[in-house]
Design a protein around this motif. Structure first.
Motif, PDB file in Angstrom:
ATOM      1  N   VAL A  78      58.775-110.243  13.415  1.00  0.00           N
ATOM      2  CA  VAL A  78      59.122-111.658  13.432  1.00  0.00           C
ATOM      3  C   VAL A  78      60.622-111.891  13.514  1.00  0.00           C
ATOM      4  O   VAL A  78      61.061-113.022  13.646  1.00  0.00           O
ATOM      5  CB  VAL A  78      58.573-112.385  12.186  1.00  0.00           C
ATOM      6  N   SER A  79      61.420-110.837  13.421  1.00  0.00           N
ATOM      7  CA  SER A  79      62.865-111.016  13.559  1.00  0.00           C
ATOM      8  C   SER A  79      63.300-110.535  14.933  1.00  0.00           C
ATOM      9  O   SER A  79      62.529-109.947  15.674  1.00  0.00           O
ATOM     10  CB  SER A  79      63.614-110.248  12.471  1.00  0.00           C
ATOM     11  N   ALA A  80      64.556-110.827  15.277  1.00  0.00           N
ATOM     12  CA  ALA A  80      65.062-110.494  16.605  1.00  0.00           C
ATOM     13  C   ALA A  80      66.071-109.363  16.517  1.00  0.00           C
ATOM     14  O   ALA A  80      66.776-109.208  15.527  1.00  0.00           O
ATOM     15  CB  ALA A  80      65.723-111.722  17.227  1.00  0.00           C
ATOM     16  N   GLY A  81      66.143-108.568  17.592  1.00  0.00           N
ATOM     17  CA  GLY A  81      67.145-107.513  17.650  1.00  0.00           C
ATOM     18  C   GLY A  81      66.899-106.436  16.608  1.00  0.00           C
ATOM     19  O   GLY A  81      65.842-106.333  15.996  1.00  0.00           O
ATOM     20  N   THR A  82      67.923-105.613  16.416  1.00  0.00           N
ATOM     21  CA  THR A  82      67.883-104.535  15.438  1.00  0.00           C
ATOM     22  C   THR A  82      68.858-104.859  14.328  1.00  0.00           C
ATOM     23  O   THR A  82      70.051-105.004  14.577  1.00  0.00           O
ATOM     24  CB  THR A  82      68.274-103.190  16.081  1.00  0.00           C
ATOM     25  N   SER A  83      68.343-105.002  13.113  1.00  0.00           N
ATOM     26  CA  SER A  83      69.219-105.355  11.995  1.00  0.00           C
ATOM     27  C   SER A  83      69.000-104.378  10.849  1.00  0.00           C
ATOM     28  O   SER A  83      68.121-103.518  10.887  1.00  0.00           O
ATOM     29  CB  SER A  83      68.930-106.779  11.514  1.00  0.00           C
ATOM     30  N   MET A  84      69.789-104.569   9.789  1.00  0.00           N
ATOM     31  CA  MET A  84      69.644-103.723   8.610  1.00  0.00           C
ATOM     32  C   MET A  84      68.270-103.882   7.977  1.00  0.00           C
ATOM     33  O   MET A  84      67.749-102.947   7.367  1.00  0.00           O
ATOM     34  CB  MET A  84      70.728-104.075   7.587  1.00  0.00           C
ATOM     35  N   LEU A  85      67.667-105.067   8.139  1.00  0.00           N
ATOM     36  CA  LEU A  85      66.355-105.313   7.542  1.00  0.00           C
ATOM     37  C   LEU A  85      65.232-104.598   8.269  1.00  0.00           C
ATOM     38  O   LEU A  85      64.117-104.515   7.760  1.00  0.00           O
ATOM     39  CB  LEU A  85      66.057-106.817   7.516  1.00  0.00           C
ATOM     40  N   SER A  86      65.498-104.114   9.472  1.00  0.00           N
ATOM     41  CA  SER A  86      64.444-103.440  10.241  1.00  0.00           C
ATOM     42  C   SER A  86      64.870-102.028  10.628  1.00  0.00           C
ATOM     43  O   SER A  86      64.495-101.520  11.679  1.00  0.00           O
ATOM     44  CB  SER A  86      64.093-104.249  11.495  1.00  0.00           C
ATOM     45  N   SER A  87      65.674-101.396   9.777  1.00  0.00           N
ATOM     46  CA  SER A  87      66.127-100.033  10.077  1.00  0.00           C
ATOM     47  C   SER A  87      66.181 -99.210   8.799  1.00  0.00           C
ATOM     48  O   SER A  87      66.219 -99.750   7.690  1.00  0.00           O
ATOM     49  CB  SER A  87      67.506-100.059  10.748  1.00  0.00           C
ATOM     50  N   ASP A  88      66.163 -97.909   8.963  1.00  0.00           N
ATOM     51  CA  ASP A  88      66.244 -96.955   7.858  1.00  0.00           C
ATOM     52  C   ASP A  88      67.533 -96.151   7.985  1.00  0.00           C
ATOM     53  O   ASP A  88      68.187 -96.161   9.029  1.00  0.00           O
ATOM     54  CB  ASP A  88      65.046 -95.988   7.898  1.00  0.00           C
ATOM     55  N   ALA A  89      67.872 -95.435   6.915  1.00  0.00           N
ATOM     56  CA  ALA A  89      68.995 -94.499   6.997  1.00  0.00           C
ATOM     57  C   ALA A  89      68.633 -93.405   8.019  1.00  0.00           C
ATOM     58  O   ALA A  89      67.472 -93.023   8.125  1.00  0.00           O
ATOM     59  CB  ALA A  89      69.257 -93.885   5.629  1.00  0.00           C
ATOM     60  N   GLY A 217      85.492 -95.777  16.383  1.00  0.00           N
ATOM     61  CA  GLY A 217      85.246 -96.560  17.590  1.00  0.00           C
ATOM     62  C   GLY A 217      83.835 -97.089  17.700  1.00  0.00           C
ATOM     63  O   GLY A 217      83.481 -97.706  18.705  1.00  0.00           O
ATOM     64  N   ASP A 218      82.996 -96.860  16.673  1.00  0.00           N
ATOM     65  CA  ASP A 218      81.615 -97.347  16.704  1.00  0.00           C
ATOM     66  C   ASP A 218      81.608 -98.870  16.620  1.00  0.00           C
ATOM     67  O   ASP A 218      82.392 -99.464  15.889  1.00  0.00           O
ATOM     68  CB  ASP A 218      80.842 -96.757  15.530  1.00  0.00           C
ATOM     69  N   ARG A 219      80.728 -99.514  17.375  1.00  0.00           N
ATOM     70  CA  ARG A 219      80.595-100.965  17.302  1.00  0.00           C
ATOM     71  C   ARG A 219      79.133-101.350  17.489  1.00  0.00           C
ATOM     72  O   ARG A 219      78.302-100.521  17.880  1.00  0.00           O
ATOM     73  CB  ARG A 219      81.483-101.657  18.340  1.00  0.00           C
ATOM     74  N   LEU A 220      78.816-102.602  17.213  1.00  0.00           N
ATOM     75  CA  LEU A 220      77.443-103.079  17.347  1.00  0.00           C
ATOM     76  C   LEU A 220      77.068-103.231  18.811  1.00  0.00           C
ATOM     77  O   LEU A 220      77.842-103.766  19.609  1.00  0.00           O
ATOM     78  CB  LEU A 220      77.292-104.429  16.639  1.00  0.00           C
ATOM     79  N   SER A 221      75.869-102.771  19.166  1.00  0.00           N
ATOM     80  CA  SER A 221      75.362-102.971  20.522  1.00  0.00           C
ATOM     81  C   SER A 221      74.909-104.424  20.674  1.00  0.00           C
ATOM     82  O   SER A 221      74.846-105.181  19.704  1.00  0.00           O
ATOM     83  CB  SER A 221      74.180-102.037  20.785  1.00  0.00           C
ATOM     84  N   GLY A 222      74.556-104.813  21.888  1.00  0.00           N
ATOM     85  CA  GLY A 222      74.076-106.169  22.122  1.00  0.00           C
ATOM     86  C   GLY A 222      72.844-106.490  21.301  1.00  0.00           C
ATOM     87  O   GLY A 222      72.735-107.564  20.693  1.00  0.00           O
ATOM     88  N   ASP A 223      71.891-105.562  21.258  1.00  0.00           N
ATOM     89  CA  ASP A 223      70.664-105.770  20.486  1.00  0.00           C
ATOM     90  C   ASP A 223      70.971-105.838  18.992  1.00  0.00           C
ATOM     91  O   ASP A 223      70.377-106.630  18.259  1.00  0.00           O
ATOM     92  CB  ASP A 223      69.691-104.623  20.771  1.00  0.00           C
ATOM     93  N   GLU A 224      71.915-105.016  18.537  1.00  0.00           N
ATOM     94  CA  GLU A 224      72.287-105.017  17.128  1.00  0.00           C
ATOM     95  C   GLU A 224      73.026-106.296  16.749  1.00  0.00           C
ATOM     96  O   GLU A 224      72.876-106.802  15.631  1.00  0.00           O
ATOM     97  CB  GLU A 224      73.143-103.793  16.808  1.00  0.00           C
ATOM     98  N   LEU A 225      73.810-106.837  17.672  1.00  0.00           N
ATOM     99  CA  LEU A 225      74.493-108.109  17.417  1.00  0.00           C
ATOM    100  C   LEU A 225      73.479-109.237  17.228  1.00  0.00           C
ATOM    101  O   LEU A 225      73.606-110.058  16.324  1.00  0.00           O
ATOM    102  CB  LEU A 225      75.436-108.453  18.571  1.00  0.00           C
ATOM    103  N   ILE A 226      72.478-109.275  18.099  1.00  0.00           N
ATOM    104  CA  ILE A 226      71.434-110.295  17.963  1.00  0.00           C
ATOM    105  C   ILE A 226      70.755-110.156  16.608  1.00  0.00           C
ATOM    106  O   ILE A 226      70.552-111.132  15.884  1.00  0.00           O
ATOM    107  CB  ILE A 226      70.411-110.182  19.106  1.00  0.00           C
ATOM    108  N   LEU A 231      69.923-112.008  11.092  1.00  0.00           N
ATOM    109  CA  LEU A 231      69.880-111.705   9.659  1.00  0.00           C
ATOM    110  C   LEU A 231      70.821-112.611   8.874  1.00  0.00           C
ATOM    111  O   LEU A 231      70.451-113.181   7.842  1.00  0.00           O
ATOM    112  CB  LEU A 231      70.263-110.241   9.441  1.00  0.00           C
ATOM    113  N   LEU A 232      72.049-112.773   9.357  1.00  0.00           N
ATOM    114  CA  LEU A 232      73.035-113.557   8.623  1.00  0.00           C
ATOM    115  C   LEU A 232      72.673-115.038   8.606  1.00  0.00           C
ATOM    116  O   LEU A 232      72.820-115.712   7.582  1.00  0.00           O
ATOM    117  CB  LEU A 232      74.428-113.358   9.230  1.00  0.00           C
ATOM    118  N   LEU A 233      72.209-115.561   9.732  1.00  0.00           N
ATOM    119  CA  LEU A 233      71.861-116.981   9.797  1.00  0.00           C
ATOM    120  C   LEU A 233      70.610-117.293   8.974  1.00  0.00           C
ATOM    121  O   LEU A 233      70.587-118.257   8.208  1.00  0.00           O
ATOM    122  CB  LEU A 233      71.652-117.417  11.247  1.00  0.00           C
TER     123      LEU A 233
END
Length: 398
Positions: A78-89, A217-226, A231-233
């Motif tokens: 039900v959420s969009a993209g890849t966020s901390m709430l839908s990922s594991d270590a 140099g690691d940064r958020l991908s487009g899917d991770e930004l979404i 998550l934040l909103l």
């Protein structure tokens, strides 16, 4: 194939939605683990009680990745993209590292004067009502955290009514089709926000998330930004809306505690912790799925993507952890509650939620010395589903 008996929570209807605590307590008396059918229509393993529930929130054998869910569950993300709430270590560790520095307690405290300013403005508008009544959700609980998170992200022109509808349906509707369509609409909207911010970056969190990089140099991908903006909103306002509303509702329902707080506002921080324990905004956390068989309290929950829910609302009212747990007492030591979760998924926005709650509740009570309910509490309509807990409206008078 499990032989565990199934408790149909969905069949309990409005009674369970309004007051789930007696149901959880009865289950806890029988044992810590139960097969249940949740109001969303899915079968799950529900864990009640404090110690085992807290342990499970940090158990890495339970995955937050939707790809781990058993197809037999028939549920969709039900959420969009890849966020901390839908990922594991270790993926979660990487994502959290990229944003955690923006959410330290010290940084959040710098926002306190602005939160107070926003609160004062909303209360000015509310108290101007000629009939001296208002729906607290419409007047304060919703617009305050929404304004704070939008300003923090740098999204000043968010269509808040559309967003509120999508967000509420995505996290609270018991209809899978409604949840899915709201999530899809939200994804499109967030994609547009990100495109606008890329075209015109500013000194805000959203611009920082787009351009931030760690020392490697690691940064958020487009899917991770979404996923991160989702998550934040959503988490950045849905939980705090309910925290403020539940807090005022609990105080009004316990006049002795309301009087104690009015007599000594130095109790406000402790009162917020007791509100979080007694009537927290999240009833059960977002979904976790088994990656292998997990034994809990003598019951083996099968592997293969079984859905496991921790009844955080029950854990926080477990008398084995909190004496006289069903009593609302703003002077108790409520430390140790798990209203913000536990383990690596502990709520990133907890410091901001606490600031908003203490500011909103104290300011409201100071400016409305005779605040009182304007509707029978038994007539309040509560959020459906087992994720968010709070009334949809809270009529008050002064």
């Amino acid at each position: 194939m499990t032989t565990e008996p199934l408790t149909d929570l969905a069949a309990l209807g409005e009674r369970f939605t309004r007051d789930p605590y007696p149901v959880y307590a009865a289950l806890r008396e029988e044992g810590p683990v139960h097969r249940v059918r949740i109001p969303e229509g899915t079968d799950a393993w529900l864990v009640v009680g404090y110690e085992l529930g807290r342990d499970l929130l940090a158990d890495q054998r339970l995955s937050k990745r939707w790809s781990r869910a058993s197809p037999a569950l028939g549920i969709g993300k039900v959420s969009a993209g890849t966020s901390m709430l839908s990922s594991d270590a270790p993926d979660h560790t990487r994502l959290r590292k990229l944003v955690a520095r923006e959410f330290t307690a010290r940084r959040m405290e710098r926002l306190a004067p602005r939160v107070q300013e926003m609160t004062d403005g909303l209360l000015d508008a509310m108290l101007a009502a000629p009939d001296r009544t208002a729906d607290l959700v419409e007047a304060l609980s919703f617009p305050l955290p929404m304004a704070v998170i939008c300003e923090l992200l740098g999204v000043p022109f968010l269509d808040r009514e559309k967003f509120r509808t999508w967000s509420g349906q995505a996290v609270s509707s018991v209809d899978p089709a409604v949840r899915a369509s709201s999530a899809e609409a939200m994804t499109g909207y967030i994609t547009g926000l990100l495109a606008d911010k890329r075209a015109e970056p500013d000194e805000d969190l959203l611009s920082a998330l787009i351009h931030t990089a760690d020392e490697d140099g690691d940064r958020l991908s487009g899917d991770e930004l979404i996923g991160m903006v989702w998550l934040l909103l959503v988490a950045g306002h849905e939980t705090t809306v309910n925290l403020i509303t539940n807090g005022v509702h609990s105080l009004l329902a316990h006049p002795d505690q309301l009087a104690a707080l009015r007599a000594d506002f130095s109790l406000i921080d402790n009162a917020v912790e007791e509100i979080l324990r007694f009537e927290g905004p999240v009833e059960t956390p977002t979904y976790r799925f088994t990656t292998e068989p997990v034994e809990v309290g003598g019951v083996v929950i099968p592997g293969g993507g079984e859905l496991v829910l921790v009844a955080m609302s029950d854990a926080n009212r477990d008398p084995a952890r909190f004496p006289d747990a069903s009593r609302f007492d703003i002077t108790r030591d409520a430390r140790g509650h798990i209203a913000f979760g536990h383990g690596i998924h502990y709520c990133l926005g907890a410091p901001l939620a606490r600031i908003e709650a203490r500011t909103a509740i104290r300011s409201l009570l100071e400016r409305c010395p005779d605040l009182r309910p304007a509707a029978d509490p038994a007539t309040l309509t509560w959020r459906t589903g087992m994720l968010m807990r709070g009334p949809l409206s809270l009529p008050v008078a002064w």
